[in-house]
Design a protein around this motif. Structure first.
Motif, PDB file in Angstrom:
ATOM      1  N   LEU A   1      70.441  -0.820  19.505  1.00  0.00           N
ATOM      2  CA  LEU A   1      71.628  -1.478  18.939  1.00  0.00           C
ATOM      3  C   LEU A   1      71.488  -1.624  17.429  1.00  0.00           C
ATOM      4  CD1 LEU A   1      73.376  -4.598  20.495  1.00  0.00           C
ATOM      5  CD2 LEU A   1      73.227  -4.267  18.035  1.00  0.00           C
ATOM      6  N   ASN A   2      70.318  -2.016  16.965  1.00  0.00           N
ATOM      7  CA  ASN A   2      70.092  -2.169  15.527  1.00  0.00           C
ATOM      8  C   ASN A   2      70.271  -0.849  14.784  1.00  0.00           C
ATOM      9  OD1 ASN A   2      69.522  -4.851  16.003  1.00  0.00           O
ATOM     10  ND2 ASN A   2      67.297  -4.597  15.935  1.00  0.00           N
ATOM     11  N   ASP A   3      69.835   0.242  15.421  1.00  0.00           N
ATOM     12  CA  ASP A   3      69.997   1.558  14.802  1.00  0.00           C
ATOM     13  C   ASP A   3      71.476   1.917  14.665  1.00  0.00           C
ATOM     14  OD1 ASP A   3      68.966   4.244  13.935  1.00  0.00           O
ATOM     15  OD2 ASP A   3      70.061   4.872  15.725  1.00  0.00           O
TER      16      ASP A   3
ATOM     17  N   ALA B   1      60.848  -7.208  31.267  1.00  0.00           N
ATOM     18  CA  ALA B   1      62.159  -7.591  30.749  1.00  0.00           C
ATOM     19  C   ALA B   1      62.135  -7.734  29.231  1.00  0.00           C
ATOM     20  CB  ALA B   1      62.628  -8.894  31.391  1.00  0.00           C
ATOM     21  N   THR B   2      61.024  -8.221  28.696  1.00  0.00           N
ATOM     22  CA  THR B   2      60.888  -8.364  27.243  1.00  0.00           C
ATOM     23  C   THR B   2      60.868  -6.997  26.567  1.00  0.00           C
ATOM     24  OG1 THR B   2      59.642 -10.417  27.517  1.00  0.00           O
ATOM     25  CG2 THR B   2      59.436  -9.295  25.395  1.00  0.00           C
ATOM     26  N   ARG B   3      60.087  -6.079  27.138  1.00  0.00           N
ATOM     27  CA  ARG B   3      60.027  -4.719  26.587  1.00  0.00           C
ATOM     28  C   ARG B   3      61.383  -4.026  26.693  1.00  0.00           C
ATOM     29  NH1 ARG B   3      55.999  -2.096  30.166  1.00  0.00           N
ATOM     30  NH2 ARG B   3      55.750  -4.062  31.293  1.00  0.00           N
ATOM     31  N   LEU B   4      62.031  -4.229  27.841  1.00  0.00           N
ATOM     32  CA  LEU B   4      63.322  -3.594  28.061  1.00  0.00           C
ATOM     33  C   LEU B   4      64.370  -4.108  27.072  1.00  0.00           C
ATOM     34  CD1 LEU B   4      64.484  -1.562  30.139  1.00  0.00           C
ATOM     35  CD2 LEU B   4      65.325  -3.529  31.429  1.00  0.00           C
ATOM     36  N   LYS B   5      64.380  -5.418  26.868  1.00  0.00           N
ATOM     37  CA  LYS B   5      65.340  -5.992  25.919  1.00  0.00           C
ATOM     38  C   LYS B   5      65.083  -5.464  24.512  1.00  0.00           C
ATOM     39  CE  LYS B   5      67.354 -10.322  24.286  1.00  0.00           C
ATOM     40  NZ  LYS B   5      67.361 -11.801  24.398  1.00  0.00           N
TER      41      LYS B   5
ATOM     42  N   PHE C   1      63.798  -2.618  23.731  1.00  0.00           N
ATOM     43  CA  PHE C   1      64.216  -1.213  23.710  1.00  0.00           C
ATOM     44  C   PHE C   1      65.709  -1.098  23.400  1.00  0.00           C
ATOM     45  CE2 PHE C   1      66.108   2.179  26.435  1.00  0.00           C
ATOM     46  CZ  PHE C   1      65.678   3.279  25.715  1.00  0.00           C
ATOM     47  N   PHE C   2      66.527  -1.836  24.128  1.00  0.00           N
ATOM     48  CA  PHE C   2      67.974  -1.756  23.906  1.00  0.00           C
ATOM     49  C   PHE C   2      68.368  -2.404  22.576  1.00  0.00           C
ATOM     50  CE2 PHE C   2      68.035  -1.296  28.643  1.00  0.00           C
ATOM     51  CZ  PHE C   2      68.640  -0.041  28.669  1.00  0.00           C
ATOM     52  N   GLN C   3      67.700  -3.491  22.195  1.00  0.00           N
ATOM     53  CA  GLN C   3      68.022  -4.151  20.932  1.00  0.00           C
ATOM     54  C   GLN C   3      67.678  -3.248  19.746  1.00  0.00           C
ATOM     55  OE1 GLN C   3      69.546  -7.350  20.621  1.00  0.00           O
ATOM     56  NE2 GLN C   3      69.864  -6.452  18.579  1.00  0.00           N
TER      57      GLN C   3
ATOM     58  N   LEU D   1      78.219  -3.108  23.104  1.00  0.00           N
ATOM     59  CA  LEU D   1      76.767  -3.211  23.223  1.00  0.00           C
ATOM     60  C   LEU D   1      76.341  -4.665  23.405  1.00  0.00           C
ATOM     61  CD1 LEU D   1      75.690  -0.711  20.405  1.00  0.00           C
ATOM     62  CD2 LEU D   1      76.407  -0.239  22.760  1.00  0.00           C
ATOM     63  N   ASP D   2      76.995  -5.560  22.691  1.00  0.00           N
ATOM     64  CA  ASP D   2      76.697  -6.990  22.846  1.00  0.00           C
ATOM     65  C   ASP D   2      76.986  -7.463  24.271  1.00  0.00           C
ATOM     66  OD1 ASP D   2      75.948  -7.199  20.184  1.00  0.00           O
ATOM     67  OD2 ASP D   2      77.934  -7.848  19.523  1.00  0.00           O
TER      68      ASP D   2
END
Length: 213
Positions: free
Chosen positions: A112-114, A101-105, A107-109, A201-202
């Motif tokens: 989103l930053n990009d 879950a940490t890796r997955l979050k 990845f998406f974060q 996205l949020d």
């Protein structure tokens, strides 16, 4: 006889010029990178060959040295984009000892930053091209299906042997959960192009990663 295709060989023949592969590959790479940016910010239909050449600083008429057609060009752009996305996904999702879950979050974060850096005006190239071309070009449709499946497989590998309950996806198989996450994110990216902010996205992040900091 004019030497239009090369230089004279001994005996009066013509020796073909040797292409500078480094320069050729650099120019082709520049066309792919700029083509990606143009298509992401506009659309495939709205971007002409001359737009790409002018932005790349490559003489008009040179396009067909690199690609046989605009369709071949956009396929190459899609492959170029997908290769980067897949490499980034594997780097963020695979092999680490952190919880899935940490890796997955992350990845998406990171994604989103990009998009934040891009001002939320450039969507996902795969999403954009799916909306624009999937119904019109069956061959391209198959390419996009393959690319989405490959990205989903990386997400599924991250989720392997993971409790899906905290994500609210325990009723799904690992493969279904990976597809659901990719579908949800892709939908949020498509809507982001309309809102031009991070709101969709949020909401995805808040819905999936409940109660996490």
């Amino acid at each position: 006889m004019p030497h239009v295709c090369g230089v004279p060989e001994k005996g009066g023949g013509i020796m073909a010029r040797t292409r500078n592969e480094t320069q050729f590959n650099e120019a082709r790479q520049r066309l792919l990178t700029l083509g990606e940016d143009l298509i992401r910010s506009r659309s495939y239909a709205d971007v002409g060959i001359n737009d790409v050449l002018n932005t790349a600083g490559i003489p008009k008429g040179s396009f067909y040295h690199y690609f046989d057609s605009k369709q071949e060009f956009v396929v190459a752009v899609a492959q170029h984009y997908h290769a980067k996305q897949l490499a980034a996904a594997k780097a963020l999702l695979c092999g680490a000892r952190e919880p899935a879950a940490t890796r997955l979050k992350r990845f998406f974060q990171t994604s989103l930053n990009d998009y934040r850096k891009r001002g939320f005006i450039q969507g996902c190239l795969m999403c954009n091209l799916t909306t624009e071309l999937a119904d019109e070009a069956p061959t391209f449709n198959q390419l996009l299906q393959t690319q989405f499946a490959e990205l989903s497989a990386v997400i599924a590998a991250c989720l392997h042997d993971t409790d899906l309950s905290p994500l609210g996806l325990a009723h799904l198989t690992i493969e279904e959960a990976a597809d659901w996450l990719l579908n949800g994110w892709s939908g949020a990216l498509t809507r982001m192009k309309a809102t031009q902010d991070s709101t969709p996205l949020d909401l995805f992040m808040k819905s999936v990663f409940k109660g996490e900091a």
